[in-house]
Design a protein around this motif. Sequence first.
Motif, PDB file in Angstrom:
ATOM      1  N   GLN A 220     -13.949 -84.296 -14.280  1.00  0.00           N
ATOM      2  CA  GLN A 220     -12.855 -83.346 -14.143  1.00  0.00           C
ATOM      3  C   GLN A 220     -12.474 -82.736 -15.489  1.00  0.00           C
ATOM      4  N   ARG A 221     -12.479 -83.568 -16.536  1.00  0.00           N
ATOM      5  CA  ARG A 221     -12.127 -83.077 -17.867  1.00  0.00           C
ATOM      6  C   ARG A 221     -13.112 -82.010 -18.327  1.00  0.00           C
ATOM      7  N   GLU A 222     -14.403 -82.255 -18.079  1.00  0.00           N
ATOM      8  CA  GLU A 222     -15.426 -81.289 -18.484  1.00  0.00           C
ATOM      9  C   GLU A 222     -15.193 -79.938 -17.802  1.00  0.00           C
ATOM     10  N   ALA A 223     -14.806 -80.004 -16.518  1.00  0.00           N
ATOM     11  CA  ALA A 223     -14.533 -78.763 -15.794  1.00  0.00           C
ATOM     12  C   ALA A 223     -13.272 -78.083 -16.332  1.00  0.00           C
ATOM     13  N   LEU A 224     -12.246 -78.884 -16.681  1.00  0.00           N
ATOM     14  CA  LEU A 224     -10.998 -78.319 -17.198  1.00  0.00           C
ATOM     15  C   LEU A 224     -11.205 -77.652 -18.559  1.00  0.00           C
ATOM     16  N   GLU A 225     -12.048 -78.232 -19.385  1.00  0.00           N
ATOM     17  CA  GLU A 225     -12.303 -77.648 -20.704  1.00  0.00           C
ATOM     18  C   GLU A 225     -12.861 -76.240 -20.582  1.00  0.00           C
ATOM     19  N   GLN A 226     -13.574 -75.989 -19.485  1.00  0.00           N
ATOM     20  CA  GLN A 226     -14.159 -74.667 -19.286  1.00  0.00           C
ATOM     21  C   GLN A 226     -13.174 -73.678 -18.667  1.00  0.00           C
ATOM     22  N   LYS A 286       0.140 -75.842 -25.060  1.00  0.00           N
ATOM     23  CA  LYS A 286      -0.820 -75.967 -26.158  1.00  0.00           C
ATOM     24  C   LYS A 286      -1.941 -76.894 -25.744  1.00  0.00           C
ATOM     25  N   LEU A 287      -3.183 -76.532 -26.139  1.00  0.00           N
ATOM     26  CA  LEU A 287      -4.364 -77.341 -25.848  1.00  0.00           C
ATOM     27  C   LEU A 287      -4.998 -77.804 -27.151  1.00  0.00           C
ATOM     28  N   ASP A 288      -5.238 -79.110 -27.254  1.00  0.00           N
ATOM     29  CA  ASP A 288      -5.934 -79.674 -28.414  1.00  0.00           C
ATOM     30  C   ASP A 288      -6.903 -80.719 -27.887  1.00  0.00           C
ATOM     31  N   TRP A 289      -8.113 -80.261 -27.473  1.00  0.00           N
ATOM     32  CA  TRP A 289      -9.085 -81.158 -26.864  1.00  0.00           C
ATOM     33  C   TRP A 289      -9.589 -82.198 -27.849  1.00  0.00           C
ATOM     34  N   ASP A 292      -7.099 -84.874 -27.923  1.00  0.00           N
ATOM     35  CA  ASP A 292      -6.661 -85.278 -26.581  1.00  0.00           C
ATOM     36  C   ASP A 292      -5.170 -85.073 -26.385  1.00  0.00           C
ATOM     37  N   ARG A 293      -4.679 -83.921 -26.779  1.00  0.00           N
ATOM     38  CA  ARG A 293      -3.263 -83.616 -26.624  1.00  0.00           C
ATOM     39  C   ARG A 293      -3.086 -82.297 -25.890  1.00  0.00           C
ATOM     40  N   ILE A 294      -2.329 -82.376 -24.799  1.00  0.00           N
ATOM     41  CA  ILE A 294      -2.005 -81.186 -24.015  1.00  0.00           C
ATOM     42  C   ILE A 294      -0.493 -81.150 -23.847  1.00  0.00           C
ATOM     43  N   SER A 295       0.122 -80.077 -24.318  1.00  0.00           N
ATOM     44  CA  SER A 295       1.574 -79.926 -24.206  1.00  0.00           C
ATOM     45  C   SER A 295       1.895 -79.041 -23.011  1.00  0.00           C
ATOM     46  N   LEU A 296       2.856 -79.487 -22.222  1.00  0.00           N
ATOM     47  CA  LEU A 296       3.229 -78.786 -21.003  1.00  0.00           C
ATOM     48  C   LEU A 296       4.712 -78.440 -21.018  1.00  0.00           C
ATOM     49  N   SER A 297       5.095 -77.505 -20.169  1.00  0.00           N
ATOM     50  CA  SER A 297       6.507 -77.126 -20.043  1.00  0.00           C
ATOM     51  C   SER A 297       6.866 -76.994 -18.575  1.00  0.00           C
ATOM     52  N   LEU A 298       7.943 -77.647 -18.202  1.00  0.00           N
ATOM     53  CA  LEU A 298       8.477 -77.501 -16.858  1.00  0.00           C
ATOM     54  C   LEU A 298       9.506 -76.376 -16.802  1.00  0.00           C
TER      55      LEU A 298
END
Length: 428
Positions: A220-226, A286-289, A292-298
């Motif tokens: 799933q991660r490999e697919a998300l990176e794309q 923000k994405l930092d593969w 391994d850091r992904i910042s999200l906002s609700l």
Amino acid sequence: MVGGPDGLKAGNPDLEAMCSSGPWFSHLIYFLLQIVVRIMSDERFEDLFQEKTVTKQKLFPGDKVEAVVAGTSGENVFLDVGAKSEGVISAAELRNEDGELTVKPGDTLAVFLLAVRNGEMVFTTRIGSGQASVQELEDAFHSGIPVEGRVTGEIKGGFQVTVAGQRGFCPYSQMDIRRIENPDEYVDKTFSFKIIEFGNRGRNIILSARAVMEEERARQREALEQSLEEGMQVEGTVSSIREFGAFVDIGGVDGLIPISELAWGQVERVEDILEQGQKVQVVVKKLDWERDRISLSLKETLENPWERVEEKYPVGSVHVGRVSRLANFGAFISLEPGVDGLLHISKLGAGRRINHPREVLEPGQEITVKIDGVEREKQRISLVPEDFTDSAGTEKKEKESGREPSFRPQAPGSMGTLGDLLKAQLKK
């Protein structure tokens, strides 16, 4: 080439002599000449036969492939997997609760190559919760094929699991990719496992559900990176809650919603907004593969209350708010989630000088306030108490109207302001 074999040999004594040996030779010559012409005109040889090149794949135990059901015979279902020979899978794996086969010729299945026995390829969809031989479990161990197991109880250090009629053990650390908070949630449920240890002829089977989950998350991660990009809105599930925010599984990876991104207003406790297992819509900040850091906002999925603040809170309007926090310079009053106004310390005390807002207010207290000013771009609202009057401004208005200034009692024990003292000295 028009006219067939007879047209080719007409007018050619040598070719007529060769063809006289029989009609088969004449047709062979005609066919070979066709091939030469096709090659010279850059046409593909396989197009002449209207065939496609078939690549036979070589499979190894543990490989997962798409197979087509070719037929059934007794307790076996035969599969076409694109190899030199057909494969076979036990019909027991493909029967429903009533014992009926759930597949028919032409259906497609995702299967694993379990083993090659006596030149025959044996496949499995996944060794299930029914009966299976010790040999099949050992093949699954060596091939890395997942097995289905039912957690039958909690024992020291982990869980007891039944796999295809055999008893196995799954340690706590191998039951999930996250820390187990409540072991009872796993009992009497079926999961996919990898056999990570197989000994004593099947009497010592160690299982890992975590290994299966990690493999799936890696895919799933490999697919998300794309596909994943900053600014996208995605759906996720709250996987854990911490004091500083909430982790959300967005399909293979966890992202963090910091507490500051949970709502437009101030949030004291994450639990007041979210709970574990809750489905949420979030924006990828923000994405930092690499780290391994992904910042999200609700909060960015919610309407910004400051967009309509001038309409809802015009200058001079009166509202009931709640004291959200106190500072040396004043009190912040929450008018609604995400919209706070400042009640400056100079406007407090009802004419009496105070050193800190806590002398007259406390957090959580309700107070009626009047809107004194609005700056939407800077997200600022200045407030005054509902009954607040500016003494200098009122006195000026009274003088302009020809009326005597109204009497304003001073605080007990007060000598008045410096202006009052100077006026009294001049009258003398």
